[in-house]
Design a protein around this motif. Structure first.
Motif, mmCIF file in Angstrom:
data_model
loop_
_atom_site.group_PDB
_atom_site.id
_atom_site.type_symbol
_atom_site.label_atom_id
_atom_site.label_comp_id
_atom_site.label_asym_id
_atom_site.label_seq_id
_atom_site.Cartn_x
_atom_site.Cartn_y
_atom_site.Cartn_z
ATOM 1 N N GLY A 36 36.518 31.025 33.274
ATOM 2 C CA GLY A 36 36.576 30.843 34.716
ATOM 3 C C GLY A 36 37.607 31.793 35.307
ATOM 4 O O GLY A 36 38.663 32.019 34.706
ATOM 5 N N LYS A 37 37.295 32.375 36.485
ATOM 6 C CA LYS A 37 38.167 33.398 37.065
ATOM 7 C C LYS A 37 38.362 33.166 38.560
ATOM 8 O O LYS A 37 37.417 32.819 39.276
ATOM 9 N N LEU A 38 39.603 33.368 39.009
ATOM 10 C CA LEU A 38 39.952 33.315 40.431
ATOM 11 C C LEU A 38 40.682 34.599 40.785
ATOM 12 O O LEU A 38 41.590 35.018 40.057
ATOM 13 N N SER A 55 37.542 35.859 45.365
ATOM 14 C CA SER A 55 36.482 35.810 44.359
ATOM 15 C C SER A 55 36.588 34.566 43.488
ATOM 16 O O SER A 55 37.685 34.111 43.147
ATOM 17 N N ASN A 56 35.418 34.023 43.156
ATOM 18 C CA ASN A 56 35.278 32.944 42.182
ATOM 19 C C ASN A 56 34.210 33.376 41.191
ATOM 20 O O ASN A 56 33.109 33.770 41.602
ATOM 21 N N ALA A 57 34.506 33.313 39.913
ATOM 22 C CA ALA A 57 33.560 33.830 38.928
ATOM 23 C C ALA A 57 33.620 33.037 37.631
ATOM 24 O O ALA A 57 34.581 32.303 37.361
ATOM 25 N N GLU A 178 42.314 40.064 34.492
ATOM 26 C CA GLU A 178 41.143 40.931 34.375
ATOM 27 C C GLU A 178 41.003 41.794 35.619
ATOM 28 O O GLU A 178 41.192 41.324 36.741
ATOM 29 N N GLY A 179 40.678 43.059 35.434
ATOM 30 C CA GLY A 179 40.417 43.976 36.537
ATOM 31 C C GLY A 179 39.074 44.636 36.370
ATOM 32 O O GLY A 179 38.651 44.929 35.243
ATOM 33 N N ILE A 201 42.734 36.260 37.750
ATOM 34 C CA ILE A 201 43.383 35.487 36.692
ATOM 35 C C ILE A 201 42.288 34.686 35.998
ATOM 36 O O ILE A 201 41.480 34.031 36.670
ATOM 37 N N TYR A 202 42.225 34.752 34.670
ATOM 38 C CA TYR A 202 41.148 34.048 33.970
ATOM 39 C C TYR A 202 41.693 32.982 33.015
ATOM 40 O O TYR A 202 42.819 33.059 32.520
#
Length: 209
Positions: A36-38, A55-57, A178-179, A201-202
């Motif tokens: 999960g990533k914000l 972003s939400n991923a 993460e980029g 941030i993941y």
């Protein structure tokens, strides 16, 4: 005596072979990783100034270990970018929903100079490419909303670095940075779109089969 030596040798070979097979069975090379990533990003789109977005991923990946440290992973990623903008003097909100297919190579490295077999904390690094498609773009205003779908494909690069913690022989958790950024533009119906400077941030969970 010769028969006894031969029998003993065969037994030893069998025991060693079984031990090696058992060890190899425990050391699975295939791992499922959910992430999960914000984060935040910049959207460049024809007809608008560059837009700052949240972003939400999430990723669902399968990783295959190629060697002692390195592995190859791929799967699917889903991402939403949300931002506010002014259109014709009125405030509007834009939500873009993406599907990505990443292909990454990464590795786990022992931290604090510990033995590889006993370490529970690893430095995790990775890099690769992705194909991305904009599944849906929804523009909402006070008077209503407009939705467009299937707005093209493009490609980008991604990298990550973080820390991985082993919970057991089968499971792990991780946290890191993460980029990513598009290296080509989506082009459809005369409109060009590109996502740049996406930083996240993941949080990850891994399970070995």
């Amino acid at each position: 005596m010769k028969k006894l030596l031969l029998t003993t040798s065969l037994l030893l070979i069998t025991v060693v072979s079984l031990a090696q097979n058992t060890k190899e069975a425990k050391e699975s090379k295939l791992e499922f990783v959910a992430t999960g990533k914000l984060g935040w990003a910049k959207i460049n789109q024809s007809g608008f100034v560059p837009l700052n977005a949240n972003s939400n991923a999430g990723d669902l990946l399968l990783s295959y270990k190629l060697g002692k440290n390195w592995g190859l992973s791929s799967g699917v990623s889903f991402m939403e970018l949300n931002t506010n903008l002014n259109q014709n003097g009125a405030t509007a909100s834009l939500q873009n929903s993406y599907l990505q297919i990443p292909l990454k190579i990464g590795g786990d490295y022992v931290m604090f100079n510990m033995d590889q077999s006993n370490s529970k904390i690893f430095l995790n690094v990775g890099a690769g490419f992705y194909a991305s498609t904009l599944l849906k773009s929804e523009l909402q205003t006070i008077t209503g909303s407009t939705t467009t779908k299937n707005l093209g494909w493009n490609f980008g690069i991604v990298f990550n670095t973080g820390v991985k913690f082993l919970i057991s022989d089968k499971t792990s958790i991780g946290i890191g940075f993460e980029g990513q950024g598009d290296i080509s533009k989506m082009k459809k119906d005369g409109v060009e779109r590109k996502v740049e400077q996406l930083n996240s941030i993941y949080f990850s969970f891994g399970f070995k089969f």
